[in-house]
Design a protein around this motif. Structure first.
Motif, mmCIF file in Angstrom:
data_model
loop_
_atom_site.group_PDB
_atom_site.id
_atom_site.type_symbol
_atom_site.label_atom_id
_atom_site.label_comp_id
_atom_site.label_asym_id
_atom_site.label_seq_id
_atom_site.Cartn_x
_atom_site.Cartn_y
_atom_site.Cartn_z
ATOM 1 N N ALA A 105 -10.734 3.509 1.267
ATOM 2 C CA ALA A 105 -9.501 2.999 1.614
ATOM 3 C C ALA A 105 -8.389 4.353 1.699
ATOM 4 O O ALA A 105 -7.619 4.270 0.699
ATOM 5 N N LEU A 150 2.994 -3.620 -3.357
ATOM 6 C CA LEU A 150 3.536 -2.463 -2.604
ATOM 7 C C LEU A 150 2.173 -2.043 -1.620
ATOM 8 O O LEU A 150 1.551 -1.314 -1.989
ATOM 9 N N SER A 208 -6.228 13.925 -1.346
ATOM 10 C CA SER A 208 -4.835 14.319 -2.224
ATOM 11 C C SER A 208 -3.942 13.261 -2.361
ATOM 12 O O SER A 208 -4.028 12.217 -1.924
ATOM 13 N N ILE A 261 -1.034 3.602 -6.597
ATOM 14 C CA ILE A 261 0.056 2.806 -5.851
ATOM 15 C C ILE A 261 1.154 2.516 -7.257
ATOM 16 O O ILE A 261 2.201 2.562 -6.917
ATOM 17 N N GLY A 301 -2.558 -0.100 12.100
ATOM 18 C CA GLY A 301 -2.244 0.865 11.091
ATOM 19 C C GLY A 301 -2.905 2.294 11.774
ATOM 20 O O GLY A 301 -3.145 2.413 12.941
ATOM 21 N N ILE A 302 -3.224 3.365 10.901
ATOM 22 C CA ILE A 302 -3.602 4.876 11.230
ATOM 23 C C ILE A 302 -4.930 4.785 11.916
ATOM 24 O O ILE A 302 -5.106 5.258 13.150
HETATM 25 C C1 FAD Z 1 1.765 2.713 -0.679
HETATM 26 C C2 FAD Z 1 0.646 3.109 -0.272
HETATM 27 C C3 FAD Z 1 0.475 4.451 -0.394
HETATM 28 C C4 FAD Z 1 -0.497 5.163 0.030
HETATM 29 N N1 FAD Z 1 -0.757 6.556 -0.071
HETATM 30 C C5 FAD Z 1 -1.787 7.221 0.482
HETATM 31 C C6 FAD Z 1 -2.031 8.519 0.325
HETATM 32 O O1 FAD Z 1 -1.393 9.062 -0.251
HETATM 33 N N2 FAD Z 1 -3.062 9.206 0.898
HETATM 34 C C7 FAD Z 1 -4.093 8.358 1.293
HETATM 35 O O2 FAD Z 1 -5.232 8.848 1.983
HETATM 36 N N3 FAD Z 1 -3.972 7.032 1.408
HETATM 37 C C8 FAD Z 1 -2.878 6.167 1.108
HETATM 38 N N4 FAD Z 1 -2.800 5.157 1.100
HETATM 39 C C9 FAD Z 1 -4.185 4.284 1.637
HETATM 40 C C10 FAD Z 1 -3.769 4.195 3.229
HETATM 41 O O3 FAD Z 1 -2.261 3.973 3.584
HETATM 42 C C11 FAD Z 1 -4.696 3.298 3.780
HETATM 43 O O4 FAD Z 1 -6.046 3.646 3.616
HETATM 44 C C12 FAD Z 1 -4.551 3.276 5.342
HETATM 45 O O5 FAD Z 1 -3.009 3.019 5.914
HETATM 46 C C13 FAD Z 1 -5.211 2.269 6.028
HETATM 47 O O6 FAD Z 1 -5.044 2.109 7.440
HETATM 48 P P1 FAD Z 1 -5.670 0.941 8.444
HETATM 49 O O7 FAD Z 1 -5.496 1.448 9.803
HETATM 50 O O8 FAD Z 1 -7.015 0.788 7.765
HETATM 51 O O9 FAD Z 1 -5.106 -0.184 7.897
HETATM 52 P P2 FAD Z 1 -3.594 -0.908 7.848
HETATM 53 O O10 FAD Z 1 -2.711 0.261 7.583
HETATM 54 O O11 FAD Z 1 -3.512 -1.951 6.740
HETATM 55 O O12 FAD Z 1 -3.193 -1.701 9.123
HETATM 56 C C14 FAD Z 1 -3.787 -2.864 9.329
HETATM 57 C C15 FAD Z 1 -2.844 -3.705 10.045
HETATM 58 O O13 FAD Z 1 -3.361 -5.162 10.581
HETATM 59 C C16 FAD Z 1 -2.267 -6.149 10.324
HETATM 60 N N5 FAD Z 1 -3.256 -7.362 10.522
HETATM 61 C C17 FAD Z 1 -4.292 -7.616 9.649
HETATM 62 N N6 FAD Z 1 -4.892 -8.889 9.832
HETATM 63 C C18 FAD Z 1 -4.068 -9.324 10.961
HETATM 64 C C19 FAD Z 1 -4.322 -10.455 11.659
HETATM 65 N N7 FAD Z 1 -5.154 -11.369 11.186
HETATM 66 N N8 FAD Z 1 -3.336 -10.671 12.537
HETATM 67 C C20 FAD Z 1 -2.511 -9.602 12.682
HETATM 68 N N9 FAD Z 1 -2.484 -8.418 12.230
HETATM 69 C C21 FAD Z 1 -3.190 -8.273 11.300
HETATM 70 C C22 FAD Z 1 -1.907 -5.656 9.014
HETATM 71 O O14 FAD Z 1 -0.702 -6.429 8.866
HETATM 72 C C23 FAD Z 1 -1.422 -4.250 9.096
HETATM 73 O O15 FAD Z 1 -0.604 -4.273 9.786
HETATM 74 C C24 FAD Z 1 -1.656 4.489 0.694
HETATM 75 C C25 FAD Z 1 -1.650 2.991 0.675
HETATM 76 C C26 FAD Z 1 -0.323 2.360 0.213
HETATM 77 C C27 FAD Z 1 -0.287 0.914 0.434
#
Ligand code: FAD
Length: 434
Positions: free
Chosen positions: A294, A124, A325, A154, A10-11
């Motif tokens: 989050a 979602l 936002s 969401i 992810g990001i």
């Molecule tokens: C529909 C939606 C809309 C959103 N809109 C906004 C917004 O407008 N503004 C905002 O600030 N935030 C928004 N968010 C929140 C934002 O998207 C998240 O805060 C952000 O994407 C989290 O990033 P991350 O890197 O922490 O984790 P994630 O993006 O969740 O990435 C984690 C990755 O790790 C993988 N993973 C986990 N465990 C394992 C494992 N054991 N083995 C292999 N792979 C694994 C998962 O499959 C996933 O691909 C939104 C979220 C959703 C769902």
């Protein structure tokens, strides 16, 4: 060469990898079970709504990863064995690391509702959820009605997505007004009206009792807790928030609470294991920030910060002033600093709403010092850097009101409404001082 393994693409994980590569020659592997390549989770809705193709929400080309020597590995890690720095995949393969970064994100909450695992019930969050929605709700012939459970950001996105295909939506919200645990009354009530004006059947103070199935294990209806009413539907969207995705870590020895416990350097209790993004929980409070945040930009900030530490320049995570936002159907929302649903003790709110019922501002400030604490805006775009500066400079309300125009993205808007806003503020001051 030191091998940095990042679990999660992810990001937060991808930002970390990009920045480590800018700073060093280390070997980097990113592992994810979800998709081969990074995509923008916040833009998933636009794919279903037909504004973009899935490829368009993948910001990096295929050759970006090879060019930057970032190895990508697809698979689900089911166990972590810190004692021999090994990950075990669900197919039994093992994989070693020198440093491990957990960037494993969130998972949608489920509250044990009867019927929550039926066909047609979904959250979602992931690319898989998007694909499932395409199967469950391709159009309003297959999906004659959807019921969404859980009134947060969401939930409203999912409602907008389904409405874009003319699918009737009933939206069950436990609270007495939409998102009123976060938003002040005036804003939350404006959104109630806005949601209804988009032909969404908003049911406030309403809980789900049960999801009922047809004889093929497919959703047929939901039963409401308060009235026992049965609503026939083909899809149930469960969107009652998210929580850190940590279940697979429970026997790893890594300290967990609601999330993965980290210190200011994003280190866990186990040497050479770190956590960033949605899954990280700060051990000690950072100012008045929440211990788990989050949101997209904090994941990015944590990735940037940790890259420095991993590459030898140990620095603490410092997120600065809170901001965020979002979009509620066609109303843009921005928040800077803190505006609480009800003002904190010693604080008060100034609220202005435009008569068209789609634009408003709420400012929280200290009652006796008038110091500006935070602002929420709906339907008006503001400048982040200006509010950030005012928060740092601890400006007071008179200053903020006199310079509000500097913070506005749309000077034309301000010219039209400035008088109205200032006079509403002066009126409130007179009322308070009487
Ligand atoms: C529909 C939606 C809309 C959103 N809109 C906004 C917004 O407008 N503004 C905002 O600030 N935030 C928004 N968010 C929140 C934002 O998207 C998240 O805060 C952000 O994407 C989290 O990033 P991350 O890197 O922490 O984790 P994630 O993006 O969740 O990435 C984690 C990755 O790790 C993988 N993973 C986990 N465990 C394992 C494992 N054991 N083995 C292999 N792979 C694994 C998962 O499959 C996933 O691909 C939104 C979220 C959703 C769902």
């Amino acid at each position: 060469m030191e091998h940095i393994v990042i679990l999660g693409n992810g990001i937060s994980g991808v930002t970390l990898a990009r920045h480590i590569r800018k700073l060093s020659d280390k070997k980097i592997t990113i592992i994810s079970a979800e998709t081969e390549f990074f995509f923008s989770r916040t833009a998933l809705m636009y794919v279903y709504m037909g504004h973009m193709k899935f490829e368009h929400i993948q910001p990096y080309e295929k050759n970006f990863w090879t060019k930057n020597r970032i190895e990508l590995k697809k698979g689900y890690v089911s166990t972590i064995k810190p004692e021999n720095k090994t990950l075990i995949f669900s197919d039994g393969e093992s994989f070693t690391y020198d440093k491990l970064i957990l960037a494993v994100g969130s998972k949608p909450n489920k509250f044990g509702w009867p019927g929550q695992d039926l066909i047609g019930v979904q959250g979602l969050y992931s690319k898989q959820d998007l694909d499932t929605l395409e199967i469950n709700a391709p159009n309003n012939k297959v999906c004659k009605r959807a019921v969404i459970v859980g009134g947060g950001l969401i939930g409203i996105e999912l409602a907008e997505m389904l409405r874009s295909r003319n699918i009737p939506v009933t939206f069950l919200v436990r609270e007495s007004s939409f998102w009123n645990g976060v938003l002040p009354k005036g804003e939350s009530e404006m959104l109630n009206r806005h949601i209804k004006s988009h032909h969404i059947d908003l049911r406030l103070s309403t809980n789900l009792r049960e999801i009922k199935s047809d004889d093929k294990g497919q959703v047929q209806s939901v039963i409401l807790e308060e009235t026992g009413e049965e609503i026939f539907c083909n899809v149930v969207g469960l969107t009652p928030g998210v929580s850190p995705n940590i279940d697979f870590l429970k026997d790893s020895g890594i300290e967990l609470s609601r999330g993965i416990k980290v210190n200011r350097f994003l280190e866990t209790n186990i040497p050479d294991i770190y956590a960033i993004g949605d899954c990280a929980e700060q051990r000690e409070a950072i100012g008045n920030r929440r211990s788990i945040e989050a949101v997209w930009y904090t994941g990015r900030m944590m990735g940037e910060t940790l890259a420095q530490t991993i590459c030898g320049n140990k620095i603490a995570y410092q997120p600065g002033h809170w901001f965020n936002s979002a979009k509620f159907l066609d109303i843009e929302y921005q928040t800077y600093g803190w505006v609480f649903a009800t003002p904190k003790e010693n604080n008060q709110h100034f609220h202005w709403k435009h008569e068209d019922d789609t634009k408003c501002i709420t400012i929280e400030y200290h009652k006796s010092t008038n110091i500006f604490i935070g602002v929420n805006t709906f339907g008006i775009r503001m400048r982040h850097e200006v509010f950030d500066k005012w928060l740092t400079e601890k400006r007071d309300m008179d200053y903020v009101m006199n310079h509000l125009e500097d913070a506005n993205f749309e000077p034309e808007f301000f010219k039209t409404y400035e008088k109205e806003i200032i006079s509403a503020y002066n009126k409130q001051l007179q009322t308070v001082s009487q």
